[in-house]
Design a protein around this motif. Structure first.
Motif, PDB file in Angstrom:
ATOM      1  N   GLY A  23      16.532  58.755 -22.821  1.00 23.54           N
ATOM      2  CA  GLY A  23      17.900  59.156 -23.063  1.00 23.54           C
ATOM      3  C   GLY A  23      18.019  60.614 -23.488  1.00 23.54           C
ATOM      4  O   GLY A  23      17.013  61.303 -23.687  1.00 23.54           O
ATOM      5  N   THR A  24      19.249  61.067 -23.645  1.00 24.26           N
ATOM      6  CA  THR A  24      19.510  62.450 -24.026  1.00 24.26           C
ATOM      7  C   THR A  24      19.996  62.524 -25.465  1.00 24.26           C
ATOM      8  O   THR A  24      20.529  61.555 -26.008  1.00 24.26           O
ATOM      9  N   GLU A  25      19.802  63.685 -26.067  1.00 24.39           N
ATOM     10  CA  GLU A  25      20.250  63.888 -27.446  1.00 24.39           C
ATOM     11  C   GLU A  25      21.764  63.753 -27.557  1.00 24.39           C
ATOM     12  O   GLU A  25      22.285  63.327 -28.587  1.00 24.39           O
ATOM     13  N   LYS A  26      22.462  64.123 -26.492  1.00 22.63           N
ATOM     14  CA  LYS A  26      23.925  64.059 -26.486  1.00 22.63           C
ATOM     15  C   LYS A  26      24.419  62.666 -26.834  1.00 22.63           C
ATOM     16  O   LYS A  26      25.445  62.501 -27.505  1.00 22.63           O
ATOM     17  N   TYR A  27      23.700  61.660 -26.345  1.00 21.68           N
ATOM     18  CA  TYR A  27      24.109  60.270 -26.581  1.00 21.68           C
ATOM     19  C   TYR A  27      23.145  59.547 -27.522  1.00 21.68           C
ATOM     20  O   TYR A  27      23.005  58.324 -27.472  1.00 21.68           O
ATOM     21  N   GLY A  28      22.487  60.307 -28.357  1.00 17.88           N
ATOM     22  CA  GLY A  28      21.577  59.707 -29.329  1.00 17.88           C
ATOM     23  C   GLY A  28      20.415  58.971 -28.690  1.00 17.88           C
ATOM     24  O   GLY A  28      19.894  58.005 -29.253  1.00 17.88           O
ATOM     25  N   ASN A  29      20.008  59.426 -27.507  1.00 15.47           N
ATOM     26  CA  ASN A  29      18.891  58.828 -26.742  1.00 15.47           C
ATOM     27  C   ASN A  29      19.151  57.386 -26.323  1.00 15.47           C
ATOM     28  O   ASN A  29      18.220  56.668 -25.934  1.00 15.47           O
ATOM     29  N   MET A  30      20.407  56.975 -26.387  1.00 14.93           N
ATOM     30  CA  MET A  30      20.723  55.591 -26.016  1.00 14.93           C
ATOM     31  C   MET A  30      21.085  55.434 -24.540  1.00 14.93           C
ATOM     32  O   MET A  30      21.276  54.317 -24.062  1.00 14.93           O
ATOM     33  N   ASP A  31      21.156  56.549 -23.826  1.00 12.26           N
ATOM     34  CA  ASP A  31      21.495  56.478 -22.408  1.00 12.26           C
ATOM     35  C   ASP A  31      20.240  56.432 -21.524  1.00 12.26           C
ATOM     36  O   ASP A  31      20.245  56.931 -20.406  1.00 12.26           O
ATOM     37  N   TRP A  32      19.178  55.826 -22.050  1.00 14.61           N
ATOM     38  CA  TRP A  32      17.959  55.665 -21.269  1.00 14.61           C
ATOM     39  C   TRP A  32      18.164  54.607 -20.182  1.00 14.61           C
ATOM     40  O   TRP A  32      19.022  53.726 -20.297  1.00 14.61           O
ATOM     41  N   LYS A  33      17.356  54.712 -19.143  1.00 15.21           N
ATOM     42  CA  LYS A  33      17.396  53.714 -18.067  1.00 15.21           C
ATOM     43  C   LYS A  33      15.985  53.498 -17.538  1.00 15.21           C
ATOM     44  O   LYS A  33      15.139  54.391 -17.600  1.00 15.21           O
ATOM     45  N   THR A  34      15.779  52.315 -17.019  1.00 18.18           N
ATOM     46  CA  THR A  34      14.479  52.014 -16.422  1.00 18.18           C
ATOM     47  C   THR A  34      14.660  51.010 -15.292  1.00 18.18           C
ATOM     48  O   THR A  34      15.616  50.227 -15.281  1.00 18.18           O
ATOM     49  N   VAL A  35      13.743  51.066 -14.348  1.00 16.59           N
ATOM     50  CA  VAL A  35      13.730  50.064 -13.280  1.00 16.59           C
ATOM     51  C   VAL A  35      12.304  49.535 -13.181  1.00 16.59           C
ATOM     52  O   VAL A  35      11.335  50.298 -13.221  1.00 16.59           O
ATOM     53  N   ARG A  36      12.204  48.215 -13.111  1.00 17.29           N
ATOM     54  CA  ARG A  36      10.903  47.556 -13.043  1.00 17.29           C
ATOM     55  C   ARG A  36      10.767  46.824 -11.717  1.00 17.29           C
ATOM     56  O   ARG A  36      11.715  46.209 -11.232  1.00 17.29           O
ATOM     57  N   PHE A  37       9.577  46.896 -11.166  1.00 19.01           N
ATOM     58  CA  PHE A  37       9.268  46.192  -9.918  1.00 19.01           C
ATOM     59  C   PHE A  37       8.170  45.170 -10.192  1.00 19.01           C
ATOM     60  O   PHE A  37       7.142  45.499 -10.783  1.00 19.01           O
ATOM     61  N   VAL A  38       8.390  43.952  -9.759  1.00 18.65           N
ATOM     62  CA  VAL A  38       7.377  42.901  -9.894  1.00 18.65           C
ATOM     63  C   VAL A  38       6.723  42.702  -8.534  1.00 18.65           C
ATOM     64  O   VAL A  38       7.425  42.537  -7.524  1.00 18.65           O
ATOM     65  N   PHE A  39       5.396  42.738  -8.532  1.00 12.19           N
ATOM     66  CA  PHE A  39       4.649  42.628  -7.280  1.00 12.19           C
ATOM     67  C   PHE A  39       3.756  41.389  -7.287  1.00 12.19           C
ATOM     68  O   PHE A  39       3.241  40.979  -8.325  1.00 12.19           O
ATOM     69  N   GLU A  40       3.597  40.842  -6.101  1.00  7.62           N
ATOM     70  CA  GLU A  40       2.668  39.718  -5.933  1.00  7.62           C
ATOM     71  C   GLU A  40       1.835  39.976  -4.686  1.00  7.62           C
ATOM     72  O   GLU A  40       2.350  40.424  -3.659  1.00  7.62           O
ATOM     73  N   GLU A  41       0.547  39.672  -4.797  1.00  7.02           N
ATOM     74  CA  GLU A  41      -0.354  39.913  -3.679  1.00  7.02           C
ATOM     75  C   GLU A  41      -0.202  38.824  -2.616  1.00  7.02           C
ATOM     76  O   GLU A  41      -0.093  37.638  -2.923  1.00  7.02           O
ATOM     77  N   PHE A  42      -0.192  39.238  -1.390  1.00  3.14           N
ATOM     78  CA  PHE A  42      -0.090  38.303  -0.269  1.00  3.14           C
ATOM     79  C   PHE A  42      -0.890  38.868   0.903  1.00  3.14           C
ATOM     80  O   PHE A  42      -0.605  39.956   1.390  1.00  3.14           O
ATOM     81  N   GLN A  43      -1.939  38.135   1.283  1.00  3.76           N
ATOM     82  CA  GLN A  43      -2.806  38.535   2.385  1.00  3.76           C
ATOM     83  C   GLN A  43      -3.339  39.954   2.216  1.00  3.76           C
ATOM     84  O   GLN A  43      -3.327  40.778   3.135  1.00  3.76           O
ATOM     85  N   GLY A  44      -3.772  40.234   0.979  1.00  2.44           N
ATOM     86  CA  GLY A  44      -4.425  41.506   0.708  1.00  2.44           C
ATOM     87  C   GLY A  44      -3.505  42.683   0.465  1.00  2.44           C
ATOM     88  O   GLY A  44      -3.975  43.820   0.335  1.00  2.44           O
ATOM     89  N   LYS A  45      -2.198  42.434   0.361  1.00  2.39           N
ATOM     90  CA  LYS A  45      -1.246  43.523   0.125  1.00  2.39           C
ATOM     91  C   LYS A  45      -0.246  43.109  -0.946  1.00  2.39           C
ATOM     92  O   LYS A  45       0.092  41.935  -1.064  1.00  2.39           O
ATOM     93  N   TYR A  46       0.228  44.088  -1.716  1.00  2.00           N
ATOM     94  CA  TYR A  46       1.209  43.795  -2.759  1.00  2.00           C
ATOM     95  C   TYR A  46       2.629  43.960  -2.221  1.00  2.00           C
ATOM     96  O   TYR A  46       2.943  44.963  -1.576  1.00  2.00           O
ATOM     97  N   TYR A  47       3.460  42.935  -2.522  1.00  2.37           N
ATOM     98  CA  TYR A  47       4.848  42.944  -2.074  1.00  2.37           C
ATOM     99  C   TYR A  47       5.789  42.749  -3.257  1.00  2.37           C
ATOM    100  O   TYR A  47       5.434  42.150  -4.270  1.00  2.37           O
ATOM    101  N   LEU A  48       7.012  43.228  -3.079  1.00  2.97           N
ATOM    102  CA  LEU A  48       8.050  43.064  -4.091  1.00  2.97           C
ATOM    103  C   LEU A  48       8.535  41.625  -4.160  1.00  2.97           C
ATOM    104  O   LEU A  48       8.857  41.027  -3.131  1.00  2.97           O
ATOM    105  N   VAL A  49       8.612  41.087  -5.369  1.00  5.52           N
ATOM    106  CA  VAL A  49       9.250  39.782  -5.565  1.00  5.52           C
ATOM    107  C   VAL A  49      10.452  39.895  -6.498  1.00  5.52           C
ATOM    108  O   VAL A  49      11.259  38.978  -6.589  1.00  5.52           O
TER     109      VAL A  49
END
Length: 219
Positions: A184-210
Motif C-alpha cells: 500500500g501507499t503512505e497516502k492511505y496508511g498502507n491499507m490500499d495493498w493488493k495481491t493476486v494468488r494463483f493455485v497450481f496443480e501438476e497434470f502430466q508433468g506440467k503445472y496448470y491453474l486451478v
C-alpha cells in the motif's frame, strides 16, 4: 630344536602385528553395505533439493506466464494455462467459497471469453452488491487491477493479509500457490495493498491453474 622354535615365534609375532595393524586401519570404517546406504542417502537428499529448486523455478515461470497473459489481455494464452480436467475457480477475495465462487471448465472459459455474457463473480465487501461482469472485464478490472508484473513474489507463502478469512490452504491442501503482492501507499496508511494468488496443480508433468484469488483490505 632352539633354532627351529625361534623362527616360528618370530613368524607368529609378525602375523599378530599384521592382524592388529589391519584391524586398526579398518576400525571405524563402514562395511560395504553401509557405504552404499550412506551414498544413496546423500544422492536422495541432493535429488530432493534439486527437485525442489526445479519445482520452484517452474512455478515462478508459470506464474510469470499467467501475469504476462493478463497484462497483455492475451486470454488465449491464459486459457491454455487452465487445468484441462479441473478447470479454474475465481475468488474475489481471500476466502474461497466452493459453492458461490465462479468456476469454469477450460472449454467453458474458451467458449464464453470472447462473448459479452455477464457472470456474477461474487459480492462486493461492505455493500454486498453482486459484482457482474464479462470474463474480459473481470480479468482486466478486478484480477489485474494493478500491474502485478512488478509485484513482490512468493511461493507457498502469504505476504499480504487483511481482515478477511484466508482458507486457501484448507481448500487446496496439496497444491502449490504463488503470490504477487503490491504494498500500500503512505497516502492511505498502507491499507490500499493488493495481491493476486494463483493455485497450481501438476497434470502430466506440467503445472496448470486451478484457482485465481484476489486479496485486499476489506471493510
Amino acid at each position: 630344536m632352539k633354532k627351529k622354535i625361534i623362527p616360528l615365534l618370530a613368524m607368529s609375532t609378525v602375523l599378530v602385528l599384521s592382524v592388529a595393524t589391519a584391524c586398526k586401519k579398518e576400525a571405524g570404517k563402514p562395511v560395504p553395505n553401509q557405504i552404499d546406504s550412506i551414498a544413496q542417502n546423500r544422492v536422495d537428499s541432493a535429488g530432493t533439493v534439486q527437485n525442489n529448486v526445479n519445482k520452484e523455478a517452474v512455478l515462478k515461470q508459470t506464474n510469470d506466464e499467467v501475469l504476462k497473459a493478463l497484462k497483455d489481455k492475451d486470454y488465449t494464452t491464459f486459457a491454455s494455462l487452465i487445468h484441462p480436467e479441473k478447470g479454474v475457480r475465481f475468488s474475489m477475495y481471500a476466502y474461497v467459497d466452493v459453492k458461490e465462487d465462479k468456476h469454469f471448465s477450460k472449454a467453458d472459459f474458451e467458449k464464453y471469453q470472447p462473448t459479452k455474457t455477464l457472470f456474477t463473480w461474487g459480492a462486493h465487501d461492505g455493500s454486498g452488491d453482486p459484482y457482474k461482469a464479462t470474463i474480459n472485464d473481470y480479468l482486466s478490472k478486478w484480477v489485474f487491477s494493478k500491474d502485478f508484473t512488478t509485484s513482490q513474489y512468493s511461493v507457498n507463502k502469504f505476504i499480504g493479509g487483511g481482515n478477511s478469512l484466508n482458507n486457501l490452504k484448507e481448500i487446496y491442501p496439496k497444491d502449490d500457490f504463488t503470490e504477487n503482492y503490491i504494498k500500500g501507499t503512505e497516502k492511505y496508511g498502507n491499507m490500499d495493498w493488493k495481491t493476486v494468488r494463483f493455485v497450481f496443480e501438476e497434470f502430466q508433468g506440467k503445472y496448470y491453474l486451478v484457482a485465481v484469488l484476489n486479496d485486499q483490505w476489506t471493510i
